[in-house]
Structures are given as structure tokens and as C-alpha cells.
Design a protein around this motif. Structure first.
Motif, PDB file in Angstrom:
ATOM      1  N   TRP A   1     -18.732 -16.576  23.735  1.00 51.86           N
ATOM      2  CA  TRP A   1     -19.716 -16.662  22.656  1.00 51.86           C
ATOM      3  C   TRP A   1     -19.182 -17.558  21.548  1.00 51.86           C
ATOM      4  CZ3 TRP A   1     -20.863 -16.157  17.574  1.00 51.86           C
ATOM      5  CH2 TRP A   1     -22.199 -16.001  17.214  1.00 51.86           C
ATOM      6  N   PHE A   2     -17.927 -17.406  21.210  1.00 50.35           N
ATOM      7  CA  PHE A   2     -17.306 -18.273  20.205  1.00 50.35           C
ATOM      8  C   PHE A   2     -17.374 -19.727  20.648  1.00 50.35           C
ATOM      9  CE2 PHE A   2     -13.663 -20.686  18.747  1.00 50.35           C
ATOM     10  CZ  PHE A   2     -13.635 -20.450  17.388  1.00 50.35           C
ATOM     11  N   ASP A   3     -16.981 -19.998  21.869  1.00 49.55           N
ATOM     12  CA  ASP A   3     -16.954 -21.371  22.361  1.00 49.55           C
ATOM     13  C   ASP A   3     -18.334 -22.002  22.379  1.00 49.55           C
ATOM     14  OD1 ASP A   3     -14.207 -21.190  22.708  1.00 49.55           O
ATOM     15  OD2 ASP A   3     -14.389 -20.509  24.779  1.00 49.55           O
ATOM     16  N   ALA A   4     -19.366 -21.187  22.583  1.00 53.84           N
ATOM     17  CA  ALA A   4     -20.725 -21.712  22.656  1.00 53.84           C
ATOM     18  C   ALA A   4     -21.362 -21.865  21.279  1.00 53.84           C
ATOM     19  CB  ALA A   4     -21.599 -20.805  23.527  1.00 53.84           C
ATOM     20  N   ASN A   5     -20.886 -21.118  20.286  1.00 60.26           N
ATOM     21  CA  ASN A   5     -21.579 -21.076  19.006  1.00 60.26           C
ATOM     22  C   ASN A   5     -20.770 -21.613  17.827  1.00 60.26           C
ATOM     23  OD1 ASN A   5     -24.298 -19.397  19.339  1.00 60.26           O
ATOM     24  ND2 ASN A   5     -22.761 -18.497  20.691  1.00 60.26           N
ATOM     25  N   TYR A   6     -19.469 -21.743  17.980  1.00 56.61           N
ATOM     26  CA  TYR A   6     -18.624 -22.341  16.948  1.00 56.61           C
ATOM     27  C   TYR A   6     -18.240 -23.754  17.376  1.00 56.61           C
ATOM     28  CZ  TYR A   6     -17.617 -17.922  14.450  1.00 56.61           C
ATOM     29  OH  TYR A   6     -17.694 -16.762  13.716  1.00 56.61           O
ATOM     30  N   SER A   7     -17.922 -24.574  16.393  1.00 59.79           N
ATOM     31  CA  SER A   7     -17.436 -25.925  16.690  1.00 59.79           C
ATOM     32  C   SER A   7     -16.315 -26.268  15.722  1.00 59.79           C
ATOM     33  CB  SER A   7     -18.560 -26.956  16.565  1.00 59.79           C
ATOM     34  OG  SER A   7     -19.086 -26.960  15.247  1.00 59.79           O
ATOM     35  N   PRO A   8     -15.346 -27.092  16.156  1.00 58.13           N
ATOM     36  CA  PRO A   8     -14.291 -27.512  15.226  1.00 58.13           C
ATOM     37  C   PRO A   8     -14.893 -28.395  14.146  1.00 58.13           C
ATOM     38  CG  PRO A   8     -14.125 -28.712  17.299  1.00 58.13           C
ATOM     39  CD  PRO A   8     -15.176 -27.670  17.494  1.00 58.13           C
ATOM     40  N   SER A   9     -14.512 -28.148  12.907  1.00 56.48           N
ATOM     41  CA  SER A   9     -15.062 -28.955  11.825  1.00 56.48           C
ATOM     42  C   SER A   9     -14.034 -29.964  11.332  1.00 56.48           C
ATOM     43  CB  SER A   9     -15.545 -28.066  10.674  1.00 56.48           C
ATOM     44  OG  SER A   9     -14.497 -27.254  10.176  1.00 56.48           O
ATOM     45  N   HIS A  10     -13.036 -29.519  10.583  1.00 58.63           N
ATOM     46  CA  HIS A  10     -12.108 -30.466   9.990  1.00 58.63           C
ATOM     47  C   HIS A  10     -10.672 -29.982  10.164  1.00 58.63           C
ATOM     48  CE1 HIS A  10     -15.662 -32.304   8.416  1.00 58.63           C
ATOM     49  NE2 HIS A  10     -15.964 -31.253   7.680  1.00 58.63           N
ATOM     50  N   ALA A  11      -9.769 -30.948  10.273  1.00 61.96           N
ATOM     51  CA  ALA A  11      -8.353 -30.638  10.494  1.00 61.96           C
ATOM     52  C   ALA A  11      -7.695 -30.172   9.207  1.00 61.96           C
ATOM     53  CB  ALA A  11      -7.633 -31.868  11.031  1.00 61.96           C
ATOM     54  N   LEU A  12      -6.782 -29.223   9.351  1.00 60.90           N
ATOM     55  CA  LEU A  12      -5.958 -28.814   8.231  1.00 60.90           C
ATOM     56  C   LEU A  12      -4.890 -29.872   7.968  1.00 60.90           C
ATOM     57  CD1 LEU A  12      -5.466 -25.045   9.163  1.00 60.90           C
ATOM     58  CD2 LEU A  12      -7.207 -26.056   7.679  1.00 60.90           C
ATOM     59  N   SER A  13      -4.282 -29.797   6.810  1.00 60.63           N
ATOM     60  CA  SER A  13      -3.271 -30.775   6.430  1.00 60.63           C
ATOM     61  C   SER A  13      -2.111 -30.764   7.411  1.00 60.63           C
ATOM     62  CB  SER A  13      -2.762 -30.463   5.023  1.00 60.63           C
ATOM     63  OG  SER A  13      -1.593 -31.184   4.746  1.00 60.63           O
ATOM     64  N   ARG A  14      -1.774 -31.945   7.956  1.00 60.08           N
ATOM     65  CA  ARG A  14      -0.653 -32.061   8.879  1.00 60.08           C
ATOM     66  C   ARG A  14       0.671 -31.694   8.191  1.00 60.08           C
ATOM     67  NH1 ARG A  14       0.231 -30.780  13.336  1.00 60.08           N
ATOM     68  NH2 ARG A  14       2.121 -29.929  12.449  1.00 60.08           N
ATOM     69  N   SER A  15       0.834 -32.130   6.935  1.00 56.81           N
ATOM     70  CA  SER A  15       2.066 -31.824   6.222  1.00 56.81           C
ATOM     71  C   SER A  15       2.179 -30.339   5.929  1.00 56.81           C
ATOM     72  CB  SER A  15       2.144 -32.617   4.912  1.00 56.81           C
ATOM     73  OG  SER A  15       1.126 -32.213   4.014  1.00 56.81           O
ATOM     74  N   LEU A  16       1.041 -29.665   5.745  1.00 56.23           N
ATOM     75  CA  LEU A  16       1.081 -28.223   5.526  1.00 56.23           C
ATOM     76  C   LEU A  16       1.480 -27.488   6.798  1.00 56.23           C
ATOM     77  CD1 LEU A  16      -1.097 -25.901   3.524  1.00 56.23           C
ATOM     78  CD2 LEU A  16      -1.132 -25.555   5.979  1.00 56.23           C
ATOM     79  N   LEU A  17       0.870 -27.838   7.925  1.00 53.78           N
ATOM     80  CA  LEU A  17       1.155 -27.142   9.172  1.00 53.78           C
ATOM     81  C   LEU A  17       2.605 -27.329   9.608  1.00 53.78           C
ATOM     82  CD1 LEU A  17      -2.095 -27.946  11.196  1.00 53.78           C
ATOM     83  CD2 LEU A  17      -1.485 -25.781  10.100  1.00 53.78           C
TER      84      LEU A  17
END
Length: 329
Positions: A46-62
């Protein structure tokens, strides 16, 4: 320990088609929608069908931090144009961070440094302040939005923001907001948790304004909507997370459950804060942090998450709030 979700055969086909994991039988006091450890235990259709990736988090933060809290800064860009704000603790005992991300295009603000040694497990924006858990148990600190906006716009401060003590709360497992009210609650690995509301006075101090309201087991994030609470729950790198949609007005989850006003859906492992902007619900995950992604000792184990997520994920509010079927145990 996981519990098997028992569904009556008459409704099993309908619920499976919707990929919905309802609470277990009414006798289950923890309202877990985790199955036993079966081959499809980590499936989140259900998540895979109804959610979508929006924006990447900060690379320097991760690289050095672990995402935790998520909130909306109302009308940051003008009327009706919010900024999403997320917090992250340092995996090396350095300064925690708070940073903004524009939900319209994913552009990132500059980050502000907060205190060292804090988990930053939640964030709430209310009354001209950003509220983040402090170092001491149950303590919340406040940070001036005017100072934060200056840092967000012009660059990281060379001097970390230590903030000011705003008050003690029932728990700092998660924070959220509604208008001039802050919600704070406990993370309980072994059973139901609780949350309370706190009004914000003109000086930015918190004052308790409600008694205990039950929250699901392992709550990591909360979104407060006019008629519903949305809870994000998780614990562990190899165990599926859950999102609960609970109609407001009940202090007891048992009452909500028995009235058909508690629903649950499976989402990927290691979910954290949840918020809303422009009528879309955004979900934050901590699995994309490098120390989890690559199994670094700083995160306590060399095991890696079942699913690594380095982006915010989003779904229309109506899909989550109105799209889940009601199941009565």
C-alpha cells in the motif's frame, strides 16, 4: 515480540487487496499491525502504491547525522507556502542540526547547529519558536524563529544555538504542533505510550493543557490534523514500520479501536517524523543515515536496514486519511 494479525476470512480478501494491516484482535492491547516473521513480513504494497519519493535530504547531514523530527513552518514563504523543517542528532556526539527543505522544489536551507548530546527526537513550530527536546529527560528547549530564519537564509552560524529552557513535558520521544499548542509524548518499546498538550505563552514557555492521551506502541512521530492524529511508529532495522490514523476525541486507543476509528498501514523500516504541507503528508526515515546505511559502529551494530531511504516520501492527505479501510477486530 511480533504478533500475528488474524483476519476473518470474510474480509481477508478485501483487506489484502488494499494492502492494509489492521490491528489484531480486540484483545491485543498494543494495537500492533506487525505480522510474525514471515517471508513477506517487510512487504509494504500500500505504501509503495500510494507514496512517492519527493525530495532528497541533505547529503552532508546524512554523512554525520541521523534524521529524527519533522514539522511544517507555516507560511514561511508567504501565505499558504510552508517550509518543512527536520532535526537530526549527531552520530559522533557533535552538534545536532535543524534544517529546512522547500516542499515545492526540494531546495535546502542552510542548517543551524543546536546543542551537542541531544537526540532531537522531534520538532514543533509554534508561537514564534521552534521547540526541540533538550539534553535532560523530559526537557524541551526553544529557539527563536527569527534567529533560525536568518541562519536558514544566510548560512550556518559559527556559534551554535543553545536555546532556552521552555519547560518539562511528559516525554520527548516525539513533538508536534497545532496552532499555538505543542504535543509531546513518550516512546514505549513494550506497550502503549502517552502524550499531553502544552500551550505556548508569550515568552515561549510551555504549560500543560491536557491529561494523558494514549499513543501506539513505539511512536516516533505525530501529525495533528483537525480531526485525526497520524502516528508514525517503528523500532529496529529489520522490522516494518507502521502508520496509524486515529480519529481525535478519545483519550483511550481501546475506545478508538472498538468504535472503528483506529486504522493502520505498513510502511518501510525506521520511520520517524511525519508532517503535512500543501495538503500532502510527508514521512521521514532515519535509514538513509550513513551509519545505518553502511552498518557503522557509531549506530551500535554492523547490520544494515532492510530498506535504505534517503528522501522524504509523500502522499496526498486524502489517500492516507480517507483511503484506509476500517477494520473492526
Amino acid at each position: 515480540m511480533r504478533t500475528r494479525v488474524l483476519l476473518a476470512s470474510a474480509v481477508a480478501t478485501v483487506l489484502a487487496a488494499a494492502a492494509f494491516a489492521g490491528p489484531a484482535a480486540a484483545a491485543d492491547p498494543n494495537f500492533r499491525c506487525l505480522n510474525d516473521n514471515t517471508a513477506n513480513d517487510d512487504a509494504t504494497p500500500w505504501f509503495d502504491a500510494n507514496y512517492s519519493p519527493s525530495h532528497a535530504l541533505s547529503r552532508s547531514l546524512l554523512d554525520q547525522h541521523v534524521p529524527q523530527g519533522l514539522a511544517a513552518w507555516p507560511s514561511y514563504f508567504g501565505a499558504g507556502q510552508d517550509l518543512l523543517v527536520y532535526t537530526a542528532y549527531s552520530q559522533s556526539d557533535g552538534r545536532a542540526r535543524i534544517q529546512g527543505i522547500d516542499p515545492r522544489d526540494g531546495s535546502l536551507t542552510n542548517y543551524a547547529q543546536l546543542q551537542s548530546g541531544i537526540h532531537a527526537g522531534g520538532v514543533a513550530i509554534a508561537g514564534g519558536w521552534a521547540f526541540v527536546p533538550g539534553v535532560n529527560a523530559g526537557a524541551v528547549r526553544r529557539y527563536s524563529l527569527s534567529k533560525l530564519s536568518g541562519i536558514f537564509a544566510h548560512g550556518p552560524s559559527s556559534d551554535a544555538l543553545d536555546g532556552t529552557y521552555a519547560g518539562a513535558v511528559v516525554g520527548t520521544g516525539f513533538l508536534s504542533q497545532e496552532g499555538n499548542t505543542v504535543y509531546a509524548g513518550t516512546f514505549n518499546e513494550n506497550g502503549l505510550g502517552v502524550m499531553r498538550t502544552y500551550s505556548v505563552d508569550g515568552a515561549g514557555n510551555l504549560h500543560q493543557s491536557s491529561g494523558d492521551i494514549e499513543v501506539p506502541k513505539k511512536t516516533q512521530g505525530l501529525l495533528v490534523l483537525p480531526n485525526y492524529f497520524v502516528f508514525s511508529t517503528s523500532y529496529g532495522r529489520d522490522r516494518r514500520s507502521n502508520v496509524y490514523v486515529v480519529k481525535r476525541g478519545y483519550r483511550s486507543l481501546t475506545t478508538s479501536y472498538r468504535n472503528g476509528n483506529l486504522r493502520c498501514v505498513r510502511i518501510p523500516t525506521m520511520s520517524e517524523g511525519v508532517s503535512i504541507a500543501n495538503d500532502r503528508i510527508y514521512q521521514l526515515f532515519e535509514s538513509g543515515a550513513d551509519c545505518y546505511r553502511y552498518g557503522e559502529p557509531a549506530c551500535g551494530s554492523n547490520t544494515t536496514p532492510d530498506r535504505v531511504i534517503t528522501h522524504l516520501y509523500r502522499t496526498p492527505r486524502t489517500s492516507l486519511v480517507d483511503g484506509l479501510p476500517v477494520f473492526r477486530g
